[in-house]
Design a protein around this motif. Structure first.
Motif, PDB file in Angstrom:
ATOM      1  N   PHE A  58       0.841  -1.194   0.000  1.00 27.77           N
ATOM      2  CA  PHE A  58       0.000   0.000   0.000  1.00 27.77           C
ATOM      3  C   PHE A  58       0.876   1.244   0.000  1.00 27.77           C
ATOM      4  N   ARG A  59       0.351   2.299  -0.534  1.00 29.53           N
ATOM      5  CA  ARG A  59       1.081   3.560  -0.582  1.00 29.53           C
ATOM      6  C   ARG A  59       0.092   4.706  -0.339  1.00 29.53           C
ATOM      7  N   TYR A  60       0.643   5.836   0.062  1.00 27.29           N
ATOM      8  CA  TYR A  60      -0.226   6.979   0.319  1.00 27.29           C
ATOM      9  C   TYR A  60       0.247   8.186  -0.464  1.00 27.29           C
ATOM     10  N   ARG A  61      -0.652   9.106  -0.642  1.00 29.86           N
ATOM     11  CA  ARG A  61      -0.352  10.418  -1.206  1.00 29.86           C
ATOM     12  C   ARG A  61      -0.956  11.458  -0.284  1.00 29.86           C
ATOM     13  N   VAL A  62      -0.184  12.487   0.063  1.00 30.50           N
ATOM     14  CA  VAL A  62      -0.713  13.589   0.852  1.00 30.50           C
ATOM     15  C   VAL A  62      -1.449  14.519  -0.104  1.00 30.50           C
ATOM     16  N   LEU A  63      -2.746  14.672   0.118  1.00 29.03           N
ATOM     17  CA  LEU A  63      -3.550  15.525  -0.744  1.00 29.03           C
ATOM     18  C   LEU A  63      -3.556  16.975  -0.272  1.00 29.03           C
ATOM     19  N   SER A  91     -18.080  13.145 -15.347  1.00 29.90           N
ATOM     20  CA  SER A  91     -17.317  12.223 -16.187  1.00 29.90           C
ATOM     21  C   SER A  91     -16.436  13.006 -17.153  1.00 29.90           C
ATOM     22  N   VAL A  92     -15.209  12.542 -17.301  1.00 36.34           N
ATOM     23  CA  VAL A  92     -14.280  13.090 -18.282  1.00 36.34           C
ATOM     24  C   VAL A  92     -13.807  11.905 -19.112  1.00 36.34           C
ATOM     25  N   GLY A  93     -14.381  11.746 -20.299  1.00 35.51           N
ATOM     26  CA  GLY A  93     -14.114  10.542 -21.076  1.00 35.51           C
ATOM     27  C   GLY A  93     -14.696   9.331 -20.368  1.00 35.51           C
ATOM     28  N   ARG A  94     -13.876   8.321 -20.159  1.00 32.36           N
ATOM     29  CA  ARG A  94     -14.335   7.116 -19.462  1.00 32.36           C
ATOM     30  C   ARG A  94     -14.128   7.203 -17.958  1.00 32.36           C
ATOM     31  N   HIS A  95     -13.591   8.312 -17.494  1.00 31.97           N
ATOM     32  CA  HIS A  95     -13.253   8.433 -16.084  1.00 31.97           C
ATOM     33  C   HIS A  95     -14.146   9.464 -15.405  1.00 31.97           C
ATOM     34  N   ARG A  96     -14.300   9.278 -14.105  1.00 29.13           N
ATOM     35  CA  ARG A  96     -15.091  10.212 -13.311  1.00 29.13           C
ATOM     36  C   ARG A  96     -14.187  10.882 -12.278  1.00 29.13           C
ATOM     37  N   ARG A  97     -14.400  12.140 -12.100  1.00 23.01           N
ATOM     38  CA  ARG A  97     -13.695  12.846 -11.051  1.00 23.01           C
ATOM     39  C   ARG A  97     -14.326  12.525  -9.690  1.00 23.01           C
ATOM     40  N   ARG A 138      -6.610   9.986 -11.648  1.00 18.27           N
ATOM     41  CA  ARG A 138      -5.351   9.480 -11.086  1.00 18.27           C
ATOM     42  C   ARG A 138      -5.150   9.910  -9.634  1.00 18.27           C
ATOM     43  N   GLY A 139      -6.120  10.614  -9.075  1.00 17.82           N
ATOM     44  CA  GLY A 139      -6.019  11.062  -7.696  1.00 17.82           C
ATOM     45  C   GLY A 139      -5.320  12.386  -7.531  1.00 17.82           C
ATOM     46  N   LYS A 140      -4.995  13.061  -8.634  1.00 18.76           N
ATOM     47  CA  LYS A 140      -4.346  14.368  -8.549  1.00 18.76           C
ATOM     48  C   LYS A 140      -5.364  15.425  -8.157  1.00 18.76           C
ATOM     49  N   VAL A 141      -4.949  16.325  -7.264  1.00 18.74           N
ATOM     50  CA  VAL A 141      -5.837  17.389  -6.802  1.00 18.74           C
ATOM     51  C   VAL A 141      -5.946  18.453  -7.891  1.00 18.74           C
ATOM     52  N   LEU A 142      -7.164  18.649  -8.391  1.00 14.69           N
ATOM     53  CA  LEU A 142      -7.421  19.659  -9.411  1.00 14.69           C
ATOM     54  C   LEU A 142      -7.892  20.977  -8.797  1.00 14.69           C
TER      55      LEU A 142
END
Length: 457
Positions: A58-63, A91-97, A138-142
């Protein structure tokens, strides 16, 4: 677990060798709980960066961290990260925010208050509120912005079936107290995608008290509410019968009836100690004055039969056909009728039945504290994730469908000293809509983590 805590347990005769978790959730688990051990995803691996220990793989990302700048430019990220939920975004393409809505349990002394924003501020002197994060696939903060401001001591809350967040004020302070210009102790609805669609409107019919968490019955629209009152008589367990049970954004503003739970013959839930204890014929009594204009609700006159109280009513969630709620602990020295290290109760509305399904308590290893459960959520696997809010080391504990208890995460951020270390509690555990990411907050210093890994195991 601190030396003080161990000494207290030893004196009480309750100290065995650690923490066990007994009982069973009939709709989620089969069998009884096993003793705490390296079940689940395996032992925790020390984090070389000293933030969050997780199992291997497992890994974490600090948001987000308190004090950093909000991406909206509205000010610094507020302090005291507490209750939280994740919602599916556009939805953005096949992905959802994904939208994350996060509470900030700020009092007037908060280091970083929630910035006031026009159209989103209830009381300019309130320092609490919510912030909302938007994440890509991808979990990036927008984005990160204020979702509601000018509220106070926003502790927990809960999601609605129609995709909004209900944030709860854990205070009873009225206008003129602590500098507030308006009464506090309310629930507010927050739209995670566009907070201006909900604004900062108190849902007054849902009661004014020290709110903790809520859960909504998706079939009937009934909202269950916990009260974490700090002094005896302790809090009550409530239900709100909305005038518009079909729900929808803004529907709760139409009002409804607030009622409190009465368990016949049980004035204090702490006296019930055995898992599986069941009570039929649960009664619901109308609250005389939901706004508590003169008298706090828990002190109001509920008739000759009284009402049922419990210390530290905290987490609350809906699962299957029942609502589950947490009593974090009970201490007779503080006014409870009996002592315990944490309970989880299930109320079945169809049967009008209340059952004690989980009991926390010391059993196997004093180095693995697990008392005082707080925020709680269902895991994608069908088990539970439980945030610990006790002394000593702080964990997120998992409970498998078989009832096995395991440590999922440990906070490594020392807010004490090398000689006397302290660790902040976990809060707001929740999962992404696709079940692939666990989000969780460290209360102090305010930190929001995203945890990914082999959840399918």
């Amino acid at each position: 677990m601190s030396a003080t805590r161990r000494q207290m347990l030893a004196r009480s005769g309750a100290l065995g060798a650690g923490i066990a978790f007994s009982g069973a959730l009939s709709e989620l688990f089969a069998g009884t709980a096993a003793a705490l051990g390296h079940t689940g995803y395996g032992p925790l691996v020390p984090d070389p960066d000293g933030l969050l220990d997780l199992p291997e793989g497992f890994r974490y990302r600090v948001l987000s961290r308190e004090g950093d700048e909000l991406r909206s430019g509205e000010g610094p990220v507020p302090s005291n990260h507490d209750g939280m939920a994740a919602f599916a975004g556009a939805s953005v393409g096949r992905h959802r925010r994904v939208h994350l809505v996060r509470n900030h349990e700020n009092r007037v002394t908060a280091k970083f208050q929630v910035p006031t924003v026009e159209g989103l501020t209830y009381d300019p002197m309130g320092k609490g509120g919510c912030t909302a994060l938007t994440l890509d696939e991808r979990g990036k903060v927008l984005g990160e912005r204020v979702a509601i401001a000018g509220t106070a001591v926003n502790c927990a809350g809960g999601p609605t079936p129609w995709g909004t967040w209900l944030t709860c004020e854990e205070t009873e302070d009225k206008a003129g107290t602590n500098g507030y210009t308006k009464d506090h102790g309310f629930i507010f609805e927050v739209d995670p995608a566009d907070p201006h669609r909900t604004g900062a409107v108190p849902l007054t019919a849902m009661g004014r008290f020290q709110h903790e968490a809520i859960a909504v019955d998706p079939r009937h629209g009934i909202v269950y509410e916990t009260e974490d009152a700090f002094q005896k008589p302790f809090g009550l367990f409530y239900r709100f019968l909305p005038k518009k049970p079909e729900g929808g954004r803004g529907s709760l503003r139409a009002g409804g009836r607030l009622q409190a739970m009465r368990v016949p013959g049980v004035p204090d839930l702490s006296t019930i100690q055995e898992t599986g204890a069941t009570f039929d014929g649960i009664e619901w009594v109308d609250v005389p004055d939901p706004l508590a204009a003169q008298t706090p609700i828990r002190l109001q006159d509920f008739g000759p039969k009284g009402i049922t109280h419990a210390q530290k009513l905290e987490g609350c969630y809906w699962g299957g056909k029942s609502v589950y709620f947490v009593s974090s602990f009970a201490r007779s020295a503080e006014g409870s009728a009996a002592d315990h290290f944490g309970q989880i109760w299930r109320y079945d509305p169809g049967a009008r039945r209340l059952t004690l399904v989980i009991v926390f308590g010391p059993d196997t290893d004093v180095q693995l504290p697990g008392e005082e459960p707080d925020n709680i959520c269902l895991a994608p696997s069908g088990g539970l994730m439980v945030c610990e809010d006790g002394e000593g080391a702080q964990h997120v504990f998992g409970v498998t469908r078989r009832g096995e208890v395991y440590a999922m995460a440990r906070n490594r951020q020392n807010i004490g000293t090398p000689e006397k270390p302290e660790w902040g509690e976990f809060a707001g555990v929740t999962f992404s809509p696709d079940g692939r990411t666990m989000y969780v907050n460290c209360y102090t210093p305010g930190t929001t983590f995203a945890v990914t890994g082999p959840w399918h195991r």
